[in-house]
Motif scaffolding. Sequence first.
Motif, mmCIF file in Angstrom:
data_model
loop_
_atom_site.group_PDB
_atom_site.id
_atom_site.type_symbol
_atom_site.label_atom_id
_atom_site.label_comp_id
_atom_site.label_asym_id
_atom_site.label_seq_id
_atom_site.Cartn_x
_atom_site.Cartn_y
_atom_site.Cartn_z
ATOM 1 N N ALA A 79 0.923 -1.133 0.153
ATOM 2 C CA ALA A 79 0.049 0.080 0.024
ATOM 3 C C ALA A 79 0.940 1.111 0.066
ATOM 4 O O ALA A 79 0.380 2.200 -0.707
ATOM 5 C CB ALA A 79 -1.123 -0.187 1.321
ATOM 6 N N GLY A 80 1.986 1.253 0.703
ATOM 7 C CA GLY A 80 2.925 2.322 0.773
ATOM 8 C C GLY A 80 3.553 2.557 -0.811
ATOM 9 O O GLY A 80 3.756 3.966 -0.872
ATOM 10 N N TYR A 86 1.042 4.175 -2.758
ATOM 11 C CA TYR A 86 0.660 5.370 -2.586
ATOM 12 C C TYR A 86 1.726 6.424 -2.932
ATOM 13 O O TYR A 86 1.665 7.404 -3.544
ATOM 14 C CB TYR A 86 0.675 5.742 -1.139
ATOM 15 C CG TYR A 86 0.585 7.170 -0.590
ATOM 16 C CD1 TYR A 86 -0.398 7.920 -0.454
ATOM 17 C CD2 TYR A 86 1.878 7.789 -0.154
ATOM 18 C CE1 TYR A 86 -0.634 9.255 -0.064
ATOM 19 C CE2 TYR A 86 1.770 9.116 0.255
ATOM 20 C CZ TYR A 86 0.717 9.785 0.235
ATOM 21 O OH TYR A 86 0.741 11.003 0.781
ATOM 22 N N ILE A 103 1.515 6.720 -6.920
ATOM 23 C CA ILE A 103 0.349 7.848 -7.226
ATOM 24 C C ILE A 103 0.488 9.216 -6.993
ATOM 25 O O ILE A 103 0.370 10.236 -7.838
ATOM 26 C CB ILE A 103 -0.965 7.160 -6.671
ATOM 27 C CG1 ILE A 103 -1.373 5.670 -7.293
ATOM 28 C CG2 ILE A 103 -2.013 8.157 -7.033
ATOM 29 C CD1 ILE A 103 -2.292 5.013 -6.622
ATOM 30 N N TRP A 104 1.010 9.357 -5.647
ATOM 31 C CA TRP A 104 1.239 10.747 -5.078
ATOM 32 C C TRP A 104 2.494 11.445 -5.012
ATOM 33 O O TRP A 104 2.722 12.564 -4.995
ATOM 34 C CB TRP A 104 0.473 10.652 -3.770
ATOM 35 C CG TRP A 104 -0.842 10.335 -3.700
ATOM 36 C CD1 TRP A 104 -1.542 9.152 -3.244
ATOM 37 C CD2 TRP A 104 -1.994 10.971 -4.280
ATOM 38 N NE1 TRP A 104 -2.991 9.308 -3.733
ATOM 39 C CE2 TRP A 104 -3.436 10.201 -4.251
ATOM 40 C CE3 TRP A 104 -2.317 12.162 -4.896
ATOM 41 C CZ2 TRP A 104 -4.464 10.644 -4.510
ATOM 42 C CZ3 TRP A 104 -3.542 12.746 -5.277
ATOM 43 C CH2 TRP A 104 -4.633 11.823 -5.279
ATOM 44 N N LYS A 105 3.546 10.519 -4.922
ATOM 45 C CA LYS A 105 4.952 10.965 -4.635
ATOM 46 C C LYS A 105 5.914 10.239 -5.547
ATOM 47 O O LYS A 105 6.869 9.483 -5.144
ATOM 48 C CB LYS A 105 5.196 10.705 -3.216
ATOM 49 C CG LYS A 105 4.315 11.633 -2.109
ATOM 50 C CD LYS A 105 4.613 12.925 -2.070
ATOM 51 C CE LYS A 105 3.649 13.648 -0.961
ATOM 52 N NZ LYS A 105 3.874 15.151 -1.055
#
Length: 395
Positions: free
Chosen positions: A207-208, A211, A214-216
Amino acid sequence: MEKPIKKFDRFDWTLTLLLLLFFLTSCFAIYSAQRTGQYVGQNFLYKQIFWYVVGSGIIGVVMMFDSEQYRKLSWYLYGFGVFLLIFLFFAPSSIAEERNGAKSWFFIEPFGSIQPSEFMKVFLILALSSTIYAHHKRHTRKTLQTDFLLFIKLGFITALPLGMIMLQPDLGTSLVVLAIFTGIILVSGITWKIILPLYGGGAALGAGILYLVIWKPEILKEYLGVKTYQFGRIYAWLDPESYPEYGYHLQKSLSAIGSGMLTGKGLKGSEVYIPESHTDFIFSVIGEEFGFAGGSFVIGIYFLLIYHLTKTALDTNDPFNTYISAGVISMITFHVFQNIGMTIQLLPITGIPLPFISYGGSSLMGNMLAMGLIYGIRFHHKTYMFASKDRSFDI
């Protein structure tokens, strides 16, 4: 005292009926998929029928072996599979040509291509099942230490072929191997005190990473050297229209399935062109030509197959057979969920065929090999006149 059972009654007729339905579905779908201009001069339908005949022969041979013989052969088969994966790296391009950036097949005339990883999945199931059986037989007193030792054993056995498959690279098959490992771990008897922290940590890590993608993404680019194009499949999965170079197949798949509506356009009614639709995107063809009704029928057959395999795992008296069944269930279930999921944007696209329906000799023979194990479990099952529970495999 054993109850005598006739060979006719010991044969798995339910599984035979399910495989016959898969065969007919595969023939109709491939016949329609190969009609596009991409496949002029090719006849994948005849080849698929040939592989089904070969697969039936494999079932006939494999089902003759009982669980004790499986255990004796498991490590020889596992070693043979690992040898093929290693040899694949060093084989000359004349017999192991790199295609689409992956070196995953042997090319043998006149049989065509053979993918060793498809057979390795079944060999891995046997090796893991044999390891669990032997471990519990040796360690009759179950402790946290013995469970952790078993987990390490299973992890090492899985890591060897998994690493070689990832190096090919073949992400789809790698995920299937992990699914097999996970499924067998859940029935291995290992305490949840070990399973929950390890799998919980793995889920959190995944999940990290998602994330960050997608975002960083700049963090992954700076510290791990990940290239922009390597994010393409994830971005195309989430927003295929904005990334047409990566999301072309998904857009076409969604268009095909959506245009099929409730009952579809009928056999040979495909209008949406999807490259390689006879393999990984065969469900898109079914959805377009037979609509929601046809897609539901296919999913229903898989549901019945998985139910039948689960009943086999629960009814068998031999723990080794239970582990084998669990491995086969994990393999088939993940294949179905991932393949259908990627065609409807539920999951990212990976190169995983739809079991028993997608065209492919290696995939079909590997799955038929797994079914042969199930046939064998039922064929050699024994019931007892004074058993506390009648486990006669009736369904």
